[in-house]
Each structure stands twice: as C-alpha cells, then as structure tokens.
Write a protein that holds these residues in place. Structure first.
Motif, PDB file in Angstrom:
ATOM      1  N   ILE A  78      -1.994  -1.180  14.513  1.00  0.00           N
ATOM      2  CA  ILE A  78      -2.181  -0.159  13.892  1.00  0.00           C
ATOM      3  C   ILE A  78      -1.427  -0.507  12.415  1.00  0.00           C
ATOM      4  CG2 ILE A  78      -1.556   2.286  13.040  1.00  0.00           C
ATOM      5  CD1 ILE A  78      -3.201   2.093  15.749  1.00  0.00           C
ATOM      6  N   GLY A  79      -2.472  -0.191  11.330  1.00  0.00           N
ATOM      7  CA  GLY A  79      -2.198  -0.582   9.793  1.00  0.00           C
ATOM      8  C   GLY A  79      -2.621  -2.004   9.574  1.00  0.00           C
ATOM      9  N   THR A 135      -2.882   9.605   8.385  1.00  0.00           N
ATOM     10  CA  THR A 135      -4.541   9.131   7.705  1.00  0.00           C
ATOM     11  C   THR A 135      -5.381   9.173   8.765  1.00  0.00           C
ATOM     12  OG1 THR A 135      -2.903   7.711   6.375  1.00  0.00           O
ATOM     13  CG2 THR A 135      -5.347   7.326   6.127  1.00  0.00           C
ATOM     14  N   ARG A 185       0.955  -1.207   0.074  1.00  0.00           N
ATOM     15  CA  ARG A 185       0.089   0.060  -0.005  1.00  0.00           C
ATOM     16  C   ARG A 185       0.733   1.300   0.050  1.00  0.00           C
ATOM     17  NH1 ARG A 185      -1.917   2.718   4.384  1.00  0.00           N
ATOM     18  NH2 ARG A 185      -1.492   0.834   5.754  1.00  0.00           N
ATOM     19  N   HIS A 199      -6.998  -0.195  10.340  1.00  0.00           N
ATOM     20  CA  HIS A 199      -6.652   0.238   8.878  1.00  0.00           C
ATOM     21  C   HIS A 199      -6.812   1.649   8.736  1.00  0.00           C
ATOM     22  CE1 HIS A 199      -5.734  -0.411   4.695  1.00  0.00           C
ATOM     23  NE2 HIS A 199      -4.857  -1.216   4.826  1.00  0.00           N
ATOM     24  N   PRO A 200      -5.968   2.244   8.048  1.00  0.00           N
ATOM     25  CA  PRO A 200      -6.239   3.618   7.581  1.00  0.00           C
ATOM     26  C   PRO A 200      -7.166   3.800   6.571  1.00  0.00           C
ATOM     27  CG  PRO A 200      -4.127   3.036   6.991  1.00  0.00           C
ATOM     28  CD  PRO A 200      -4.499   1.927   7.957  1.00  0.00           C
ATOM     29  N   LYS A 201      -7.519   2.617   5.691  1.00  0.00           N
ATOM     30  CA  LYS A 201      -8.402   2.735   4.680  1.00  0.00           C
ATOM     31  C   LYS A 201      -9.640   2.041   4.957  1.00  0.00           C
ATOM     32  CE  LYS A 201      -9.065   1.652  -0.233  1.00  0.00           C
ATOM     33  NZ  LYS A 201      -8.440   0.740  -1.323  1.00  0.00           N
ATOM     34  N   GLU A 247       1.253  -4.534   3.501  1.00  0.00           N
ATOM     35  CA  GLU A 247       0.101  -4.689   4.370  1.00  0.00           C
ATOM     36  C   GLU A 247       0.248  -6.149   5.426  1.00  0.00           C
ATOM     37  OE1 GLU A 247      -2.371  -3.092   4.212  1.00  0.00           O
ATOM     38  OE2 GLU A 247      -3.210  -2.671   2.425  1.00  0.00           O
ATOM     39  N   GLU A 259       3.103   7.745   9.151  1.00  0.00           N
ATOM     40  CA  GLU A 259       2.244   7.984   8.115  1.00  0.00           C
ATOM     41  C   GLU A 259       0.749   7.301   8.190  1.00  0.00           C
ATOM     42  OE1 GLU A 259       2.738   9.129   5.192  1.00  0.00           O
ATOM     43  OE2 GLU A 259       4.747   9.726   5.031  1.00  0.00           O
ATOM     44  N   GLU A 260       0.753   6.209   9.130  1.00  0.00           N
ATOM     45  CA  GLU A 260      -0.615   5.599   9.402  1.00  0.00           C
ATOM     46  C   GLU A 260      -1.199   6.938  10.256  1.00  0.00           C
ATOM     47  OE1 GLU A 260      -1.371   3.149   8.039  1.00  0.00           O
ATOM     48  OE2 GLU A 260       0.496   1.701   7.688  1.00  0.00           O
ATOM     49  N   THR A 299       2.015   5.045   0.640  1.00  0.00           N
ATOM     50  CA  THR A 299       1.826   5.998   1.372  1.00  0.00           C
ATOM     51  C   THR A 299       2.259   7.293   0.972  1.00  0.00           C
ATOM     52  OG1 THR A 299       3.714   5.731   2.472  1.00  0.00           O
ATOM     53  CG2 THR A 299       1.717   4.599   3.548  1.00  0.00           C
TER      54      THR A 299
END
Length: 253
Positions: A212-213, A242, A50, A177-179, A59, A238-239, A52
């Motif tokens: 996280i993530g 988001t 993924r 997950h950030p998404k 992942e 970075e996570e 960033t």
C-alpha cells in the motif's frame, strides 16, 4: 537554519519514519506549522515526498519483485487471512479469474469445498490447489511458463483472457498507490493483468499492507477500475482513506 537546509532535513526525517504530521515537523524544526506547509508544497513539487491530510508520507518505490520462494513466506499469516476473506466474496455458480501470486494462492485454498465454480487462472500453483476440488472447474490460460513463479504469461495468455467474461477477477499487485493506482515494475507482466481487469465485471485487489502506497514504473490500471481492496490492518489509514474516497470498498484483516 536556512530554508533549503530545513527542507533537506525534512525529507531525511520523513524517509526515516515513512510518515509525519505537520505538527510533529513544526516541533522538530522549531518553526510555525504554516512554514512547514510551505516547505512541504515545495518538496512535493520536487517529487521527494507526498502530502497527505495533516502531514506527509515518503514515496516508496518497488523496483522488482523478490523470488517466489521468498515472497510466499513474507507476511504469511496476513496473506492467509486476505485469502480467506477474498474467498468469502465468491458465490457458488460464479465464473472468476484468480491472478498469479503468493496472496491469490490463498484464495484458491479457501475455494476447494465450493460448488459449481469456474476458476480461470494463469498460475500453476492455483490450478494444482484446485485440481481435486469436485465442485470447481479450472481453466488455465496457457502461455509461457515462468519457472521461478509458476506463472503463465505472454501472447497466448492475453489471447485467452481477451476471449473471456467473468463476474469477478482477483488481482495481485506489488504496488498500489492512492494517486497512480495499480502499478508493476515489470512491463511484460502488465498486459495480462489488464486483460483480467477488462474481462471482469468486478475487480477485487488483494495486497498485503507492505504494497500500500508503493509506486512503480508501469501503471496497470487507475484506482477507478477497482471495486474492492483487501489488505492488512497495518496499512496507513491516510492511504486507505484515499482509496475509499474513490468509492473503493476497503477491507483490512
């Protein structure tokens, strides 16, 4: 090196390191950064990594949760600090939900001297921690007992939670997950967490930085449902950025 071979080696490189920048990859494979960016676009479309801002991250899947006795000792000091901070967000007189889990247990430990609280929980350990707290009324959801984790779950749990309204719910989760948001590997545990989220005006997620993530099989709730996230200071920035972009207040300990 052919492009196909380079892409395979990029995936291997990032999986070993968990995260990498475009600049580092360009240097490692001796190609222009624009080439790396094109490679990463192709790799992301295949679902292998993924992208960033400025780089890429591997992942990481959560397929199951370790037994309770193993989880309670993992990142123990961090969980204690998360619990302390989460408890500081609770105001005397509030009605709250505390989800089952090894991190949420430390919230209860920091509420024993509080006044005029009502705590709803599906966790026998949480209830036991608060049983002698004079200023805390404890409501247990009922449900089927999971002996390995001291958790109550199932139809009766969901029924009670659907009849309640509280100010805050403190949710534990094995993957965020950030998404994709809050995720869980076990389908039978998802409905109770969703009921907790619906019952509360404010959602506080407590998750140590190893969560996280992570990505897992079932979505519990989107990031838009979360108001506050409390995690460890080693979570990738970075996570966390988001999550902040979603309007989530993020605390690290």
């Amino acid at each position: 090196m052919l492009a196909a071979e380079r892409k395979l080696r990029i995936v291997e490189y990032v999986r070993q390191r968990k995260i990498a920048t475009v600049a580092a990859l360009a240097k490692e494979f001796n190609v222009h950064e624009a080439t790396i960016r094109r490679d990463l676009m192709d790799i992301e479309q295949e679902g292998l990594l993924r992208r960033t801002h400025g780089g890429v991250i591997a992942e990481q899947w959560t397929h199951d949760e370790p037994p309770f006795h193993e989880r309670e000792q993992t990142r123990l000091e961090q969980k204690m600090e998360i619990g302390k901070l989460a408890a500081s967000l609770v105001e005397d007189g509030e009605h709250i939900i505390i989800d089952s889990g090894t991190t949420t247990l430390h919230i209860a430990k920091n509420l024993v001297h509080r006044s005029n609280l009502t705590v709803v929980t599906n966790d026998i350990n949480v209830a036991a921690e608060l049983k002698d707290a004079p200023g805390v009324r404890v409501i247990m959801t009922g449900g089927e007992l999971y002996p390995s984790s001291y958790m109550l779950n199932g139809m009766f749990t969901d029924y009670v939670l659907n009849s309640l309204h509280v100010q805050k719910a403190f949710i534990g989760i094995p993957a965020i997950h950030p998404k994709h948001g809050l995720m869980h590997p076990e389908a039978q545990l998802v409905p109770a967490k969703q009921c907790m989220i619906r019952a509360a005006s404010e959602i506080v997620v407590v998750a140590d930085d190893s969560k996280i993530g992570k990505i897992s099989l079932h979505t519990v709730a989107p990031n838009s449902a979360i108001h506050t996230l409390i995690t460890g200071k080693d979570a990738p920035e970075e996570e966390l950025k988001t999550f902040r972009d979603y309007g989530i207040t993020v605390y690290t300990v």
